[in-house]
Write an enzyme that holds these catalytic residues in place. Structure first.
Site, PDB file in Angstrom:
ATOM      1  N   HIS A 257       2.985  -5.716  -4.496  1.00 45.01           N
ATOM      2  CA  HIS A 257       4.386  -5.314  -4.637  1.00 45.01           C
ATOM      3  C   HIS A 257       4.930  -5.750  -5.987  1.00 45.01           C
ATOM      4  O   HIS A 257       4.660  -6.864  -6.432  1.00 45.01           O
ATOM      5  CB  HIS A 257       5.239  -5.925  -3.511  1.00 45.01           C
ATOM      6  CG  HIS A 257       5.058  -5.229  -2.212  1.00 45.01           C
ATOM      7  ND1 HIS A 257       3.952  -5.426  -1.420  1.00 45.01           N
ATOM      8  CD2 HIS A 257       5.824  -4.307  -1.587  1.00 45.01           C
ATOM      9  CE1 HIS A 257       4.052  -4.653  -0.349  1.00 45.01           C
ATOM     10  NE2 HIS A 257       5.165  -3.960  -0.439  1.00 45.01           N
TER      11      HIS A 257
ATOM     12  N   VAL B 128      14.637  -3.147   0.582  1.00 47.74           N
ATOM     13  CA  VAL B 128      15.923  -2.989  -0.082  1.00 47.74           C
ATOM     14  C   VAL B 128      16.779  -1.861   0.489  1.00 47.74           C
ATOM     15  O   VAL B 128      17.979  -1.796   0.178  1.00 47.74           O
ATOM     16  CB  VAL B 128      15.765  -2.811  -1.614  1.00 47.74           C
ATOM     17  CG1 VAL B 128      15.093  -4.019  -2.232  1.00 47.74           C
ATOM     18  CG2 VAL B 128      15.016  -1.532  -1.956  1.00 47.74           C
TER      19      VAL B 128
ATOM     20  N   SER C 156       8.415   2.750  -4.577  1.00 50.58           N
ATOM     21  CA  SER C 156       9.098   1.552  -5.080  1.00 50.58           C
ATOM     22  C   SER C 156      10.245   1.924  -6.015  1.00 50.58           C
ATOM     23  O   SER C 156      11.323   1.330  -5.962  1.00 50.58           O
ATOM     24  CB  SER C 156       8.115   0.622  -5.798  1.00 50.58           C
ATOM     25  OG  SER C 156       7.259   0.000  -4.871  1.00 50.58           O
TER      26      SER C 156
ATOM     27  N   GLU D 220      13.110   3.212  -3.901  1.00 50.30           N
ATOM     28  CA  GLU D 220      13.709   2.131  -3.120  1.00 50.30           C
ATOM     29  C   GLU D 220      14.567   1.234  -4.010  1.00 50.30           C
ATOM     30  O   GLU D 220      15.699   0.892  -3.648  1.00 50.30           O
ATOM     31  CB  GLU D 220      12.604   1.321  -2.428  1.00 50.30           C
ATOM     32  CG  GLU D 220      11.918   2.104  -1.314  1.00 50.30           C
ATOM     33  CD  GLU D 220      10.514   1.628  -0.959  1.00 50.30           C
ATOM     34  OE1 GLU D 220       9.899   2.258  -0.071  1.00 50.30           O
ATOM     35  OE2 GLU D 220      10.033   0.647  -1.559  1.00 50.30           O
TER      36      GLU D 220
END
Length: 165
Positions: A63, A119, A80, A83
């Site tokens: 991540h 998130v 990602s 997000e």
């Protein structure tokens, strides 16, 4: 392309850069005739939890830092990037970016893996607050929290791909 390859191609990125989880889920006999978010998430999470601690740590390391150098360089995965953008992390002030950078460094130094939080539904203030709270945790507590957040991220990604079931 075999059914296994199709499954891995479709779900191999649900756990960030960790297709081995989808490979193991398929090999364990996930019911690929009933592809709902609940079924696939259950199969993937079972394999994530069965993985060695070193493998789970590798998933954590896969991540990116929040608002970190990969985001600046435009090198995040599409999931990602979307997000983080949804939480406003692509629109930080210079002072906010400096705070995220300092917290990312302190967190990684203390725990040995990046700060991970699902998130979706959060804004940058919520995330900073969680960051500042969680940095006070001990390593075992934070490893458990980070892995739970990885599973939540996987659920959110699957829910966007499949009927929840």
């Amino acid at each position: 392309m075999s059914a296994r390859q199709e499954f891995v191609a479709r779900f191999g990125g649900v756990f960030e850069h960790s297709p081995f989880i989808a490979e193991r889920a398929y090999d364990a006999g996930v019911d690929d005739g009933d592809l709902t978010a609940k079924v696939v998430h259950g199969a993937l999470v079972a394999q994530f939890r069965a993985a060695s601690e070193a493998e789970r740590l590798g998933v954590l390391w896969a991540h990116p830092d929040l608002a970190g150098k990969l985001a600046i360089a435009g090198e995040l995965t599409a999931d990602s990037r979307n997000e983080q953008a949804g939480a406003g992390l692509d629109r930080l002030s210079p002072a906010e970016h400096a705070r995220f950078t300092a917290l990312n460094s302190a967190y990684t130094q203390k725990f040995g893996f990046p700060f991970i939080i699902a998130v979706k539904g959060l804004n940058r203030h919520d995330i900073l607050s969680a960051f500042e709270t969680r940095i006070g945790n001990d390593t075992a507590q934070e490893f458990a929290t980070a892995t739970a957040q990885v599973e939540k991220i996987a659920w959110l990604r699957l829910s966007a791909m499949l009927p929840e079931g």
